[in-house]
Design a protein around this motif. Structure first.
Motif, mmCIF file in Angstrom:
data_model
loop_
_atom_site.group_PDB
_atom_site.id
_atom_site.type_symbol
_atom_site.label_atom_id
_atom_site.label_comp_id
_atom_site.label_asym_id
_atom_site.label_seq_id
_atom_site.Cartn_x
_atom_site.Cartn_y
_atom_site.Cartn_z
ATOM 1 N N GLN A 29 -4.523 3.112 6.948
ATOM 2 C CA GLN A 29 -3.593 3.260 5.836
ATOM 3 C C GLN A 29 -4.279 2.912 4.521
ATOM 4 O O GLN A 29 -4.155 3.644 3.536
ATOM 5 C CB GLN A 29 -2.369 2.370 6.055
ATOM 6 C CG GLN A 29 -1.354 2.484 4.949
ATOM 7 C CD GLN A 29 -0.221 1.483 5.084
ATOM 8 O OE1 GLN A 29 -0.202 0.658 5.975
ATOM 9 N NE2 GLN A 29 0.732 1.559 4.179
ATOM 10 N N ALA A 30 -5.023 1.820 4.499
ATOM 11 C CA ALA A 30 -5.719 1.403 3.275
ATOM 12 C C ALA A 30 -6.771 2.425 2.856
ATOM 13 O O ALA A 30 -6.939 2.693 1.656
ATOM 14 C CB ALA A 30 -6.366 0.036 3.480
ATOM 15 N N LEU A 31 -7.455 3.032 3.801
ATOM 16 C CA LEU A 31 -8.450 4.055 3.470
ATOM 17 C C LEU A 31 -7.803 5.287 2.833
ATOM 18 O O LEU A 31 -8.353 5.869 1.890
ATOM 19 C CB LEU A 31 -9.235 4.462 4.718
ATOM 20 C CG LEU A 31 -10.293 3.476 5.178
ATOM 21 C CD1 LEU A 31 -10.885 3.912 6.514
ATOM 22 C CD2 LEU A 31 -11.392 3.331 4.142
ATOM 23 N N VAL B 66 -6.373 6.906 -4.643
ATOM 24 C CA VAL B 66 -6.750 6.278 -5.911
ATOM 25 C C VAL B 66 -8.021 6.921 -6.455
ATOM 26 O O VAL B 66 -8.110 7.251 -7.643
ATOM 27 C CB VAL B 66 -6.930 4.748 -5.732
ATOM 28 C CG1 VAL B 66 -7.601 4.119 -6.933
ATOM 29 C CG2 VAL B 66 -5.590 4.087 -5.455
ATOM 30 N N LEU B 67 -9.002 7.127 -5.591
ATOM 31 C CA LEU B 67 -10.257 7.740 -6.013
ATOM 32 C C LEU B 67 -10.033 9.154 -6.538
ATOM 33 O O LEU B 67 -10.564 9.530 -7.580
ATOM 34 C CB LEU B 67 -11.249 7.737 -4.854
ATOM 35 C CG LEU B 67 -12.640 8.267 -5.153
ATOM 36 C CD1 LEU B 67 -13.326 7.396 -6.193
ATOM 37 C CD2 LEU B 67 -13.466 8.321 -3.884
ATOM 38 N N THR C 101 -6.378 -2.016 12.917
ATOM 39 C CA THR C 101 -7.045 -0.728 12.708
ATOM 40 C C THR C 101 -6.095 0.252 12.023
ATOM 41 O O THR C 101 -6.507 1.017 11.137
ATOM 42 C CB THR C 101 -7.540 -0.159 14.053
ATOM 43 O OG1 THR C 101 -8.490 -1.062 14.607
ATOM 44 C CG2 THR C 101 -8.182 1.207 13.876
ATOM 45 N N LEU C 102 -4.829 0.227 12.403
ATOM 46 C CA LEU C 102 -3.844 1.088 11.746
ATOM 47 C C LEU C 102 -3.722 0.735 10.265
ATOM 48 O O LEU C 102 -3.633 1.621 9.411
ATOM 49 C CB LEU C 102 -2.476 0.953 12.417
ATOM 50 C CG LEU C 102 -2.360 1.364 13.877
ATOM 51 C CD1 LEU C 102 -0.931 1.145 14.365
ATOM 52 C CD2 LEU C 102 -2.764 2.807 14.069
ATOM 53 N N LEU D 139 0.832 -1.210 0.000
ATOM 54 C CA LEU D 139 0.000 0.000 0.000
ATOM 55 C C LEU D 139 0.860 1.251 0.000
ATOM 56 O O LEU D 139 0.561 2.234 -0.695
ATOM 57 C CB LEU D 139 -0.925 0.002 1.219
ATOM 58 C CG LEU D 139 -2.028 -1.042 1.261
ATOM 59 C CD1 LEU D 139 -2.716 -1.029 2.625
ATOM 60 C CD2 LEU D 139 -3.022 -0.804 0.151
ATOM 61 N N ASP D 140 1.933 1.212 0.763
ATOM 62 C CA ASP D 140 2.825 2.364 0.847
ATOM 63 C C ASP D 140 3.500 2.643 -0.493
ATOM 64 O O ASP D 140 3.635 3.798 -0.900
ATOM 65 C CB ASP D 140 3.869 2.137 1.938
ATOM 66 C CG ASP D 140 4.745 3.355 2.166
ATOM 67 O OD1 ASP D 140 4.227 4.487 2.110
ATOM 68 O OD2 ASP D 140 5.948 3.167 2.414
ATOM 69 N N ARG D 141 3.897 1.595 -1.206
ATOM 70 C CA ARG D 141 4.518 1.798 -2.520
ATOM 71 C C ARG D 141 3.529 2.394 -3.513
ATOM 72 O O ARG D 141 3.877 3.289 -4.286
ATOM 73 C CB ARG D 141 5.108 0.492 -3.036
ATOM 74 C CG ARG D 141 6.481 0.223 -2.403
ATOM 75 C CD ARG D 141 7.161 -0.968 -3.028
ATOM 76 N NE ARG D 141 6.885 -2.089 -2.119
ATOM 77 C CZ ARG D 141 6.473 -3.273 -2.483
ATOM 78 N NH1 ARG D 141 6.279 -3.557 -3.745
ATOM 79 N NH2 ARG D 141 6.254 -4.214 -1.594
#
Length: 151
Positions: free
Chosen positions: A126-128, A134-135, A121-122, A20-22
């Motif tokens: 991050q994913a949100l 992306v959105l 939860t962290l 996700l970070d990349r």
């Protein structure tokens, strides 16, 4: 499920935060290039600068959560590898986190289920933030050409 398997599984899930970070780093770079491109190619428009700024802010915010997720992934992996003496290691971990100012002293004796839930939860946060990036990128790609004609 045994505690060592829970720790190992959690560590594995938390390591997905690196992917996700990349992705977020690429989108943040895209936001920076978009902002620079507004000045180089054309006169700066508020739509492009707003998108660029939002991508940069979301990227930096995501980077903060990525650091926290990576830290937790390393801790869970380390503890899972030595699960046979988990109670002693848990106390040592709590003492070290408190001494470094990373955890309040009253949060020390939490059960592992609560700690795992907090770490996941962290990862969700991050994913949100990556999903928001992306959105926003997709909105810019779709709406960008229409906005140049509109004004």
């Amino acid at each position: 499920m045994s505690t060592d398997m829970q720790l190992q599984t959690t560590a594995s899930l938390l390591r997905r935060g690196d992917s996700l970070d990349r992705l977020s780093s690429g989108l943040t770079l895209l936001g920076a290039l978009l902002g620079l491109g507004q000045y180089v190619v054309a006169s700066p428009g508020t739509w492009g600068l707003t998108c660029s700024g939002a991508l940069l802010v979301l990227g930096l915010w995501q980077k903060y959560w990525a650091l926290r997720v990576a830290f937790d992934a390393d801790l869970f992996q380390h503890l899972a590898a030595r699960a046979q003496d988990l109670p002693e290691r848990t106390q040592a971990l709590d003492h070290a986190l408190t001494a470094l100012g990373l955890q309040p002293a009253d949060r020390g004796d939490r059960p592992w289920n609560e700690r795992i839930s907090g770490a996941l939860t962290l990862l969700r946060r991050q994913a949100l933030l990556v999903a928001a990036q992306v959105l926003l990128t997709l909105v810019f790609i779709v709406a960008g050409p229409w906005l140049t004609f509109a004004g």
